[in-house]
Design a protein around this motif. Structure first.
Motif, PDB file in Angstrom:
ATOM      1  N   UNK A 133       0.822  -1.212   0.000  1.00 17.87           N
ATOM      2  CA  UNK A 133       0.000   0.000   0.000  1.00 17.87           C
ATOM      3  C   UNK A 133       0.854   1.259   0.000  1.00 17.87           C
ATOM      4  N   UNK A 134       1.990   1.183   0.650  1.00 14.83           N
ATOM      5  CA  UNK A 134       2.848   2.354   0.790  1.00 14.83           C
ATOM      6  C   UNK A 134       3.718   2.592  -0.450  1.00 14.83           C
ATOM      7  N   UNK A 135       4.240   1.522  -1.042  1.00 22.46           N
ATOM      8  CA  UNK A 135       5.246   1.660  -2.090  1.00 22.46           C
ATOM      9  C   UNK A 135       4.782   1.165  -3.459  1.00 22.46           C
ATOM     10  N   UNK A 136       4.309  -0.071  -3.511  1.00 23.25           N
ATOM     11  CA  UNK A 136       4.181  -0.751  -4.811  1.00 23.25           C
ATOM     12  C   UNK A 136       2.842  -0.529  -5.498  1.00 23.25           C
ATOM     13  N   UNK A 137       1.865  -0.008  -4.767  1.00 19.19           N
ATOM     14  CA  UNK A 137       0.529   0.146  -5.333  1.00 19.19           C
ATOM     15  C   UNK A 137       0.529   1.078  -6.539  1.00 19.19           C
ATOM     16  N   UNK A 138       1.377   2.097  -6.532  1.00 16.63           N
ATOM     17  CA  UNK A 138       1.445   3.034  -7.661  1.00 16.63           C
ATOM     18  C   UNK A 138       1.669   2.274  -8.961  1.00 16.63           C
ATOM     19  N   UNK A 139       2.597   1.329  -8.945  1.00 19.38           N
ATOM     20  CA  UNK A 139       2.879   0.561 -10.156  1.00 19.38           C
ATOM     21  C   UNK A 139       1.696  -0.323 -10.526  1.00 19.38           C
ATOM     22  N   UNK A 140       1.036  -0.882  -9.532  1.00 20.02           N
ATOM     23  CA  UNK A 140      -0.075  -1.800  -9.800  1.00 20.02           C
ATOM     24  C   UNK A 140      -1.391  -1.082 -10.062  1.00 20.02           C
ATOM     25  N   UNK A 141      -1.402   0.236  -9.954  1.00 18.66           N
ATOM     26  CA  UNK A 141      -2.572   0.963 -10.422  1.00 18.66           C
ATOM     27  C   UNK A 141      -2.771   0.742 -11.917  1.00 18.66           C
ATOM     28  N   UNK A 142      -1.686   0.384 -12.592  1.00 21.69           N
ATOM     29  CA  UNK A 142      -1.754   0.021 -14.009  1.00 21.69           C
ATOM     30  C   UNK A 142      -2.064  -1.471 -14.104  1.00 21.69           C
ATOM     31  N   UNK A 143      -3.331  -1.825 -13.880  1.00 23.60           N
ATOM     32  CA  UNK A 143      -3.728  -3.234 -13.978  1.00 23.60           C
ATOM     33  C   UNK A 143      -3.596  -3.703 -15.417  1.00 23.60           C
ATOM     34  N   UNK A 144      -4.019  -2.854 -16.341  1.00 18.47           N
ATOM     35  CA  UNK A 144      -3.773  -3.094 -17.762  1.00 18.47           C
ATOM     36  C   UNK A 144      -2.559  -2.251 -18.127  1.00 18.47           C
ATOM     37  N   UNK A 145      -1.469  -2.901 -18.440  1.00 15.92           N
ATOM     38  CA  UNK A 145      -0.212  -2.195 -18.661  1.00 15.92           C
ATOM     39  C   UNK A 145      -0.107  -1.699 -20.105  1.00 15.92           C
ATOM     40  N   UNK A 146       0.933  -0.919 -20.335  1.00 14.73           N
ATOM     41  CA  UNK A 146       1.258  -0.419 -21.671  1.00 14.73           C
ATOM     42  C   UNK A 146       2.755  -0.120 -21.671  1.00 14.73           C
ATOM     43  N   UNK A 147       3.338   0.222 -22.823  1.00 14.53           N
ATOM     44  CA  UNK A 147       4.765   0.574 -22.805  1.00 14.53           C
ATOM     45  C   UNK A 147       5.089   1.702 -21.836  1.00 14.53           C
ATOM     46  N   UNK A 148       4.109   2.565 -21.553  1.00 10.77           N
ATOM     47  CA  UNK A 148       4.345   3.718 -20.682  1.00 10.77           C
ATOM     48  C   UNK A 148       4.391   3.323 -19.215  1.00 10.77           C
ATOM     49  N   UNK A 149       4.012   2.090 -18.885  1.00  9.57           N
ATOM     50  CA  UNK A 149       4.001   1.641 -17.492  1.00  9.57           C
ATOM     51  C   UNK A 149       5.403   1.315 -16.994  1.00  9.57           C
TER      52      UNK A 149
END
Length: 262
Positions: A133-149
């Motif tokens: 919740x503190x660190x990694x959630x930002x990355x996983x907000x991209x549930x559907x990824x793209x090259x920009x992720x």
């Protein structure tokens, strides 16, 4: 001497320049993969798209903003590596003949394996609920990824990712060009893994090399399942620790089937 670290203005200017270079590299690589597989060759590759869900409106812009912050942190890491090198604290060398070509390749492979090991266990740690919740959630907000992720991280996660190469060059002799190749591989691999379109060939998941390589299908399952497929470049830790998704091979075969047909 490449940079006079006693001159604050020069150091600051170099830092901003390096930040621009890292961010432009991200934009160029991510943009290239987006143009190739989402525009130019969309007809040939769209049946290989992994997720059927739509990305939220504004997600790409959010990823680019986080990536700009990541680029600044990676730039600070780069400045730190340059200072350590100039002060003689690293094992980077400039004479290619000092160790030879075979060693250069071996040092690159070993650095990738070290990075893989570090990241796998760091990644699992970041999935602990409070840390997530503190660190990694930002990355996983991209549930559907793209090259920009590929560079879209919380600043703390960016720092944790940025420290690994400086630590490696403390102990492992590497030619400076080998270090640059490692950084390029990191960028391209991250982009491929977040592409959400499988670009590796049919049956690659069974190939003697392919079964050990992380690709878009493998990593997309991580973003949708959260608790599986923690690997960065390779799958061996996932296989050994039994954290590889049991859905991976079937999904890979489905996405790489010719023209997406039965």
């Amino acid at each position: 001497m490449i940079l006079d670290f006693s001159n604050p203005t020069a150091v600051l200017l170099f830092s901003f320049t390096l930040m621009g270079i890292v961010f432009i590299r991200y934009v160029l690589v991510s943009g290239l993969f987006y143009v190739l597989f989402y525009l130019f060759f969309k007809e040939q590759f769209w049946h290989r798209k992994i997720s059927s869900r739509l990305r939220p409106k504004g997600q790409t812009w959010t990823e680019v903003k986080w990536s700009a912050i990541t680029a600044s942190i990676f730039a600070v890491s780069g400045v730190g590596m340059l200072w350590l090198w100039q002060e003689g604290y690293t094992n980077i060398y400039v004479d290619f003949q000092e160790f030879g070509g075979i060693y250069a390749v071996c040092s690159l492979v070993f650095a990738l394996l070290l990075h893989e090991t570090y990241y796998y266990w760091l990644h699992r740690w970041m999935h602990r609920p409070k840390i997530y919740r503190w660190i990694h959630k930002i990355h996983h907000d991209s549930i559907v990824t793209s090259p920009w992720t590929s560079f879209s991280f919380h600043p703390v996660e960016s720092v944790l990712q940025a420290i690994v190469v400086p630590v490696i060059i403390f102990y492992l002799p590497m030619h400076y060009l080998t270090v640059l190749v490692l950084l390029v591989i990191m960028t391209i691999s991250a982009t491929i893994n977040h592409l959400d379109i499988e670009i590796y060939p049919q049956n690659f998941e069974q190939h003697w090399l392919g079964k050990w390589i992380v690709g878009a299908t493998h990593h997309s399952l991580h973003h949708s399942k959260f608790r599986e497929n923690y690997g960065l470049y390779f799958t061996f830790w996932d296989k050994w620790m039994q954290t590889e998704s049991p859905e991976f091979e079937a999904l890979f075969r489905e996405k790489t089937r010719a023209s997406g047909k039965q």
